[in-house]
Design a protein around this motif. Structure first.
Motif, PDB file in Angstrom:
ATOM      1  N   VAL A  12       0.841  -1.198   0.000  1.00  0.00           N
ATOM      2  CA  VAL A  12       0.000   0.000   0.000  1.00  0.00           C
ATOM      3  C   VAL A  12       0.879   1.251   0.000  1.00  0.00           C
ATOM      4  O   VAL A  12       0.586   2.232  -0.694  1.00  0.00           O
ATOM      5  CB  VAL A  12      -0.974  -0.010   1.205  1.00  0.00           C
ATOM      6  CG1 VAL A  12      -1.707   1.304   1.327  1.00  0.00           C
ATOM      7  CG2 VAL A  12      -1.960  -1.150   1.053  1.00  0.00           C
ATOM      8  N   GLY A  15       2.138   1.751  -3.433  1.00  0.00           N
ATOM      9  CA  GLY A  15       1.069   2.285  -4.274  1.00  0.00           C
ATOM     10  C   GLY A  15       0.881   3.778  -4.081  1.00  0.00           C
ATOM     11  O   GLY A  15       0.663   4.522  -5.039  1.00  0.00           O
ATOM     12  N   LEU A  36      -5.609   2.793  -8.962  1.00  0.00           N
ATOM     13  CA  LEU A  36      -5.579   2.181  -7.633  1.00  0.00           C
ATOM     14  C   LEU A  36      -6.790   1.277  -7.407  1.00  0.00           C
ATOM     15  O   LEU A  36      -6.675   0.203  -6.806  1.00  0.00           O
ATOM     16  CB  LEU A  36      -5.520   3.261  -6.550  1.00  0.00           C
ATOM     17  CG  LEU A  36      -4.210   4.038  -6.443  1.00  0.00           C
ATOM     18  CD1 LEU A  36      -4.352   5.156  -5.431  1.00  0.00           C
ATOM     19  CD2 LEU A  36      -3.076   3.119  -6.074  1.00  0.00           C
ATOM     20  N   GLY A  40      -6.687  -2.723  -6.707  1.00  0.00           N
ATOM     21  CA  GLY A  40      -7.373  -3.248  -5.533  1.00  0.00           C
ATOM     22  C   GLY A  40      -8.322  -4.380  -5.879  1.00  0.00           C
ATOM     23  O   GLY A  40      -8.385  -5.393  -5.175  1.00  0.00           O
ATOM     24  N   CYS A 109      -7.620  -1.870   0.954  1.00  0.00           N
ATOM     25  CA  CYS A 109      -6.946  -0.573   1.122  1.00  0.00           C
ATOM     26  C   CYS A 109      -6.820   0.163  -0.207  1.00  0.00           C
ATOM     27  O   CYS A 109      -7.054   1.373  -0.281  1.00  0.00           O
ATOM     28  CB  CYS A 109      -5.579  -0.775   1.754  1.00  0.00           C
ATOM     29  SG  CYS A 109      -5.635  -1.275   3.474  1.00  0.00           S
ATOM     30  N   TYR A 110      -6.453  -0.555  -1.254  1.00  0.00           N
ATOM     31  CA  TYR A 110      -6.333   0.074  -2.571  1.00  0.00           C
ATOM     32  C   TYR A 110      -7.690   0.572  -3.074  1.00  0.00           C
ATOM     33  O   TYR A 110      -7.778   1.638  -3.682  1.00  0.00           O
ATOM     34  CB  TYR A 110      -5.739  -0.897  -3.584  1.00  0.00           C
ATOM     35  CG  TYR A 110      -4.233  -0.856  -3.659  1.00  0.00           C
ATOM     36  CD1 TYR A 110      -3.557   0.316  -3.933  1.00  0.00           C
ATOM     37  CD2 TYR A 110      -3.485  -2.003  -3.480  1.00  0.00           C
ATOM     38  CE1 TYR A 110      -2.180   0.351  -4.013  1.00  0.00           C
ATOM     39  CE2 TYR A 110      -2.109  -1.990  -3.556  1.00  0.00           C
ATOM     40  CZ  TYR A 110      -1.469  -0.805  -3.824  1.00  0.00           C
ATOM     41  OH  TYR A 110      -0.106  -0.778  -3.902  1.00  0.00           O
TER      42      TYR A 110
END
Length: 119
Positions: A12, A15, A36, A40, A109-110
């Motif tokens: 993360v 990213g 993103l 994800g 999270c993404y």
């Protein structure tokens, strides 16, 4: 921290670093958010596949596959399938191993970061 937690945090963070570099290079926030979000979703699919691989979905179908892929058509010898064993394996709890946890946590999270960047 466990190994999968460290890997998810690092992924993360990487990213976010890539998103920052893309913003410095002149990309719009919408493009960064879309990228993103797609990464994800790919990580969530990876996590779901890892969960399903441990699901014993084909337990008890060995006899069917033997019959379907046998070249000669001859009756199978009478073999007993241990029904209680098959039932206990299929009713076992869901196993979420480390790669599945990594994929699911990093993917969520993404996706959240993608939504925040898009808004």
């Amino acid at each position: 921290m466990k190994k999968w937690q460290r890997a998810a945090t690092g992924t993360v963070g990487a990213g976010l670093l890539v998103a920052l570099v893309m913003k410095i290079l002149g990309q719009s926030l919408l493009t960064i958010g879309n990228l993103l979000f797609m990464v994800g979703l790919a990580l969530i699919v990876f996590g779901a596949i890892c969960v399903l691989l441990r699901g014993h979905l084909l337990t008890g179908t060995r006899r069917l596959f033997r019959r379907a892929f046998r070249q000669k058509v001859e009756p199978l010898p009478d073999e007993k399938v241990p029904v209680r064993h098959v039932a206990s394996v299929k009713n076992s709890p869901i196993v979420i191993n480390a790669p599945a946890r990594f994929g699911l946590v990093a993917g969520v999270c993404y996706v959240i970061l993608g939504i925040v960047f898009t808004i």
